[in-house]
Write a protein that holds these residues in place. Structure first.
Motif, PDB file in Angstrom:
ATOM      1  N   ILE A 246       0.862  -1.040   0.011  1.00 27.12           N
ATOM      2  CA  ILE A 246       0.179   0.002  -0.097  1.00 27.12           C
ATOM      3  C   ILE A 246       0.793   1.342   0.108  1.00 27.12           C
ATOM      4  O   ILE A 246       1.819   1.246   0.790  1.00 27.12           O
ATOM      5  CB  ILE A 246      -0.924   0.101   1.158  1.00 27.12           C
ATOM      6  N   ASP A 247       0.477   1.977  -0.884  1.00 26.27           N
ATOM      7  CA  ASP A 247       1.352   3.460  -1.006  1.00 26.27           C
ATOM      8  C   ASP A 247       0.939   4.373   0.175  1.00 26.27           C
ATOM      9  O   ASP A 247      -0.017   4.327   1.039  1.00 26.27           O
ATOM     10  CB  ASP A 247       1.282   4.175  -2.314  1.00 26.27           C
ATOM     11  N   LYS A 248       1.644   5.530   0.073  1.00 27.62           N
ATOM     12  CA  LYS A 248       1.391   6.561   1.345  1.00 27.62           C
ATOM     13  C   LYS A 248       0.032   7.143   1.278  1.00 27.62           C
ATOM     14  O   LYS A 248      -0.541   7.740   2.331  1.00 27.62           O
ATOM     15  CB  LYS A 248       2.586   7.687   1.186  1.00 27.62           C
ATOM     16  N   LYS A 249      -0.798   6.909   0.119  1.00 23.55           N
ATOM     17  CA  LYS A 249      -2.003   7.651  -0.101  1.00 23.55           C
ATOM     18  C   LYS A 249      -2.971   6.648   0.153  1.00 23.55           C
ATOM     19  O   LYS A 249      -4.182   6.918   0.239  1.00 23.55           O
ATOM     20  CB  LYS A 249      -2.105   8.267  -1.418  1.00 23.55           C
ATOM     21  N   GLY A 250      -2.516   5.357   0.826  1.00 16.90           N
ATOM     22  CA  GLY A 250      -3.554   4.345   0.978  1.00 16.90           C
ATOM     23  C   GLY A 250      -4.237   3.534   0.053  1.00 16.90           C
ATOM     24  O   GLY A 250      -4.782   2.618   0.397  1.00 16.90           O
ATOM     25  N   GLN A 251      -3.548   3.763  -1.592  1.00 14.37           N
ATOM     26  CA  GLN A 251      -3.697   3.122  -2.370  1.00 14.37           C
ATOM     27  C   GLN A 251      -3.197   1.571  -2.474  1.00 14.37           C
ATOM     28  O   GLN A 251      -1.684   1.489  -2.415  1.00 14.37           O
ATOM     29  CB  GLN A 251      -3.606   3.782  -3.752  1.00 14.37           C
ATOM     30  N   GLU A 289      -2.703   2.305  12.452  1.00 13.17           N
ATOM     31  CA  GLU A 289      -1.796   2.144  13.326  1.00 13.17           C
ATOM     32  C   GLU A 289      -0.162   2.409  12.875  1.00 13.17           C
ATOM     33  O   GLU A 289       0.331   3.122  13.386  1.00 13.17           O
ATOM     34  CB  GLU A 289      -1.986   1.030  14.378  1.00 13.17           C
ATOM     35  N   ALA A 290       0.040   1.445  12.123  1.00 13.59           N
ATOM     36  CA  ALA A 290       1.266   1.398  11.436  1.00 13.59           C
ATOM     37  C   ALA A 290       1.619   2.613  10.673  1.00 13.59           C
ATOM     38  O   ALA A 290       2.842   3.242  10.821  1.00 13.59           O
ATOM     39  CB  ALA A 290       1.509   0.129  10.428  1.00 13.59           C
ATOM     40  N   ASP A 313      -1.196 -14.949  11.326  1.00 15.87           N
ATOM     41  CA  ASP A 313      -0.040 -14.123  11.850  1.00 15.87           C
ATOM     42  C   ASP A 313       0.005 -12.955  10.954  1.00 15.87           C
ATOM     43  O   ASP A 313       0.571 -13.170  10.048  1.00 15.87           O
ATOM     44  CB  ASP A 313       1.123 -14.898  12.011  1.00 15.87           C
ATOM     45  N   ALA A 314      -0.409 -11.833  11.371  1.00 12.31           N
ATOM     46  CA  ALA A 314      -0.402 -10.657  10.626  1.00 12.31           C
ATOM     47  C   ALA A 314       0.818  -9.713  11.044  1.00 12.31           C
ATOM     48  O   ALA A 314       0.994  -9.465  12.298  1.00 12.31           O
ATOM     49  CB  ALA A 314      -1.764  -9.562  10.909  1.00 12.31           C
ATOM     50  N   ALA A 315       1.288  -9.145  10.017  1.00 10.24           N
ATOM     51  CA  ALA A 315       2.641  -8.103  10.216  1.00 10.24           C
ATOM     52  C   ALA A 315       2.247  -6.970   9.337  1.00 10.24           C
ATOM     53  O   ALA A 315       2.074  -7.265   7.813  1.00 10.24           O
ATOM     54  CB  ALA A 315       3.919  -8.827   9.923  1.00 10.24           C
ATOM     55  N   VAL A 316       2.487  -5.621   9.922  1.00  6.56           N
ATOM     56  CA  VAL A 316       2.228  -4.678   8.801  1.00  6.56           C
ATOM     57  C   VAL A 316       3.430  -3.809   9.180  1.00  6.56           C
ATOM     58  O   VAL A 316       3.691  -3.258  10.320  1.00  6.56           O
ATOM     59  CB  VAL A 316       1.045  -3.704   9.292  1.00  6.56           C
ATOM     60  N   VAL A 317       4.240  -3.586   8.118  1.00  5.14           N
ATOM     61  CA  VAL A 317       5.651  -2.985   8.291  1.00  5.14           C
ATOM     62  C   VAL A 317       5.572  -1.710   7.423  1.00  5.14           C
ATOM     63  O   VAL A 317       5.292  -1.750   6.153  1.00  5.14           O
ATOM     64  CB  VAL A 317       6.757  -3.928   7.695  1.00  5.14           C
ATOM     65  N   PRO A 318       5.596  -0.632   7.805  1.00  2.00           N
ATOM     66  CA  PRO A 318       5.952   0.571   7.224  1.00  2.00           C
ATOM     67  C   PRO A 318       7.186   0.799   6.374  1.00  2.00           C
ATOM     68  O   PRO A 318       8.409   0.420   6.674  1.00  2.00           O
ATOM     69  CB  PRO A 318       5.863   1.698   8.349  1.00  2.00           C
ATOM     70  N   VAL A 319       6.965   1.430   5.039  1.00  2.00           N
ATOM     71  CA  VAL A 319       8.145   1.447   4.042  1.00  2.00           C
ATOM     72  C   VAL A 319       8.824   2.860   4.279  1.00  2.00           C
ATOM     73  O   VAL A 319       7.988   3.869   4.101  1.00  2.00           O
ATOM     74  CB  VAL A 319       7.962   0.913   2.710  1.00  2.00           C
ATOM     75  N   LEU A 320       9.961   3.166   4.869  1.00  6.44           N
ATOM     76  CA  LEU A 320      10.313   4.573   5.009  1.00  6.44           C
ATOM     77  C   LEU A 320      11.487   4.844   3.992  1.00  6.44           C
ATOM     78  O   LEU A 320      11.943   4.104   3.295  1.00  6.44           O
ATOM     79  CB  LEU A 320      11.003   4.646   6.304  1.00  6.44           C
ATOM     80  N   SER A 321      11.484   6.212   3.675  1.00  7.31           N
ATOM     81  CA  SER A 321      12.470   6.568   2.618  1.00  7.31           C
ATOM     82  C   SER A 321      14.105   6.702   3.268  1.00  7.31           C
ATOM     83  O   SER A 321      13.962   5.955   4.160  1.00  7.31           O
ATOM     84  CB  SER A 321      12.265   8.210   2.577  1.00  7.31           C
ATOM     85  N   ARG A 322      14.908   6.457   2.237  1.00  4.72           N
ATOM     86  CA  ARG A 322      16.096   6.334   2.566  1.00  4.72           C
ATOM     87  C   ARG A 322      16.588   7.005   3.975  1.00  4.72           C
ATOM     88  O   ARG A 322      17.584   6.136   4.647  1.00  4.72           O
ATOM     89  CB  ARG A 322      17.244   6.707   1.544  1.00  4.72           C
ATOM     90  N   ARG A 323      16.388   8.009   4.098  1.00  5.71           N
ATOM     91  CA  ARG A 323      16.676   8.718   5.321  1.00  5.71           C
ATOM     92  C   ARG A 323      15.688   8.541   6.530  1.00  5.71           C
ATOM     93  O   ARG A 323      15.802   9.250   7.420  1.00  5.71           O
ATOM     94  CB  ARG A 323      17.073  10.179   5.056  1.00  5.71           C
ATOM     95  N   LEU A 327       7.089   8.374   5.149  1.00  2.45           N
ATOM     96  CA  LEU A 327       6.565   7.216   5.168  1.00  2.45           C
ATOM     97  C   LEU A 327       6.186   7.013   3.468  1.00  2.45           C
ATOM     98  O   LEU A 327       5.591   8.028   2.845  1.00  2.45           O
ATOM     99  CB  LEU A 327       5.145   7.231   5.481  1.00  2.45           C
ATOM    100  N   GLU A 328       6.777   5.888   2.719  1.00  3.28           N
ATOM    101  CA  GLU A 328       6.304   5.891   1.582  1.00  3.28           C
ATOM    102  C   GLU A 328       5.088   4.759   1.313  1.00  3.28           C
ATOM    103  O   GLU A 328       4.753   4.705   0.396  1.00  3.28           O
ATOM    104  CB  GLU A 328       7.782   5.087   0.786  1.00  3.28           C
TER     105      GLU A 328
END
Length: 567
Positions: A246-251, A289-290, A313-323, A327-328
């Protein structure tokens, strides 16, 4: 839409025509004005000479006659209202029609009047003398006509020159731009193999080179992107977990087949906001929440899916920019641990359920046996009754053990071989088997069976499924009611069994496929049920890679629906 070349040619020709019209108009006016001024100066000079003659010469009349005879001009001289001299060529009609207005008003000046001769009049007054000089003007109409002829000749010569100039501009500058525009449009459509021939024109050569360089760069980037995407898709499709990105806009941008098979009945999710795509509140809450905390979240969640309750077993992992400042998007991984949970729960419930189910018949057998040993065996009627009860309870134990063994075999699924089975014929044969049981309760079985619905199944196990569903419908239906059996030919083979029984409450519909679970325990025991029939049906259908659903309403009846893959 007209091309740029046509628009340029039309504009230049229109501009040139307008320019020539304006030049011709101003040239004609200026020329006419200049001729008039020249003629006026000439006539004034001659009028002054005549005044000098009149003043200083004794024989002025002879000189004026000589002047009139050799001059082309018409002369009329007055003094104090009396005519001193008038050219023979001036007639009274001309005086009345042309010269009278100026004579009567004592005007002085230079006047032009149009007529057949295109003449001009100078009225000159000095010391009581009035001199009228009439002279021909240059033929302005002819002169203007000549000017316009030369103008149109020049324009006719210039238009072909403009045409060839526009063609040269088009071939040298416009055509290359058009080629680059076409190539750019192909690039936007994803055709990165397009190239444009390099131009020899200095102004457009660099444009061609840059366009080809851009196309090669885009082709390289596209190939790399395809390679990376193929690697990513291959990796995602081979992971035995349901995955969404899922992208940062929720799509939702990526969904693997495992998710579609598990949560969307195999239909592809192309795009959409996760609020619309995901139907489970617990997963939506984890995603929110993530995104808000920008930290991974892990939970074990249970999701109700039709008649099944599954654990993940659910895992939601945020994807962050290089720095790690922005939130991506997030990655959602749902790993099915239903079997592990089921095995864990099965270990806890098996002993309790089996002991509970065996306790009653064993207690009955033991009690009646002790009673017989205590002397009841000497009463023939009591002996027969107790022996019948012992036999019935023994048969119940035997049936329970047999169904437990059967359920265990089905769960292993190793001995089930799928083949093409005619479900239509199988349903008809099963109806014939249960017909006597239905007749005892005066139950009518109605059928709506499509011909030759071929599914992937095992014939004996499919028969067991149909007979179990029919038996349940008969056992739980009141006397004189109706049972409907349908076999429908669609994208899948569908078996429906509907009754008019007591129905199943909404909260119990999710549990009726559990081992030993009974909706009405007293009635189930009276009918000889073990509580394993629907559990066996569910496991057989799952072994066939099918799905079973139930629709029910209290006091109105139930409909069991089985979906099997077609052969």
């Amino acid at each position: 839409m007209r091309s740029f070349t046509n628009r340029l040619f039309t504009s230049l020709v229109a501009l040139m025509i307008l320019s020539f019209l304006l030049i011709g108009f101003f040239l004609s006016n200026i020329l006419s004005e200049q001729i008039s001024k020249t003629k006026e100066a000439e006539l004034e000079r001659q009028a002054e000479q005549l005044i000098e003659v009149l003043k200083n010469e004794d024989r002025y009349l002879q000189k004026i006659k000589d002047y009139d005879r050799v001059s082309l001009k018409k002369v009329w001289i007055e003094k104090d209202g009396k005519t001193l001299f008038k050219s023979d060529t001036i007639d009274d009609k001309q005086i009345e029609e042309v010269m009278a207005p100026w004579i009567s008003h004592n005007n002085a000046g230079f006047y032009r009047f149009k007529g057949e001769n295109n003449e001009a009049l100078l009225i000159y007054r000095e010391d009581g003398y009035t001199i009228f000089l009439i002279d021909r003007l240059t033929n302005l109409e002819g002169l203007n006509k000549t000017i316009w002829q030369y103008m149109f000749l020049t324009l006719a010569t210039a238009i072909p020159v403009i045409f060839f100039l526009v063609r040269y501009i088009n071939r040298t500058y416009i055509a290359p731009i058009r080629e680059v525009t076409y190539a750019s449009r192909l690039l936007t459509e994803g055709n990165y193999k397009v190239r444009v021939p390099e131009s020899t024109v200095t102004e457009t050569k660099e444009l061609y080179i840059s366009t080809n360089r851009l196309a090669r760069t885009l082709q390289t980037l596209n190939n790399e992107q395809k390679l990376q995407r193929n690697r990513l898709e291959t990796t995602l499709e081979n992971i035995p977990s349901a995955i969404l990105m899922i992208d940062k806009k929720g799509q939702v941008v990526i969904v693997n087949d495992n998710y579609n098979e598990t949560f969307n009945k195999g239909q592809q999710i192309l795009s959409g906001h996760f609020e619309d795509v995901i139907r489970f509140p617990s997963v939506k809450q984890m995603i929110k929440e993530a995104m808000r905390a920008e930290k991974p979240i892990n939970k074990t969640i249970d999701i109700q899916m039709a008649v099944y309750r599954k654990y993940f077993d659910a895992a939601v992992v945020p994807v962050l920019s290089r720095r790690r400042r922005k939130l991506e998007g997030v990655v959602v991984v749902l790993h099915d641990i239903t079997k592990l949970k089921s095995l864990e729960q099965m270990r806890k419930d098996f002993v309790a359920n089996v002991s509970h189910e065996l306790k009653t018949p064993i207690t009955s057998i033991k009690g009646f046996s002790e009673t017989l040993l205590d002397g009841a065996k000497n009463d023939p009627e009591t002996l027969d009754m107790f022996l019948d009860i012992i036999l019935k309870e023994s048969n119940r134990i035997q049936g329970l053990v047999s169904e437990l063994l059967e359920l265990s075999k089905i769960e292993q699924s190793s001995h089930i071989i799928l083949e093409s089975v005619n479900m239509s014929r199988k349903a008809l044969s099963c109806i014939e088997v249960v017909e006597p049981l239905a007749a005892k309760k005066k139950i009518v079985i109605e059928t709506r069976i499509d011909e030759d619905v071929i599914v992937l199944a095992e014939a004996s196990k499919l028969k067991q499924v149909i007979i179990n569903l029919l038996s349940n419908a008969i056992n739980y239906s009141p006397e004189g009611s109706r049972i409907k059996v349908s076999v429908i030919d669609g994208k899948q083979g569908i078996l429906e069994v509907s009754d008019e029984g007591m129905g199943i409450a909404k909260e119990e519909q999710t549990r009726i496929f559990e081992r030993f679970y009974r909706v009405d325990k007293a009635r189930s025991r009276d009918s000889g049920g073990t509580g394993l029939g629907l559990a066996i049906v569910k496991h057989i259908v799952e072994a066939f890679d099918g799905v079973i659903e139930v629709d029910s309403e209290l006091s109105k009846g139930s409909t069991f629906r089985v979906y099997l893959k077609k052969s």
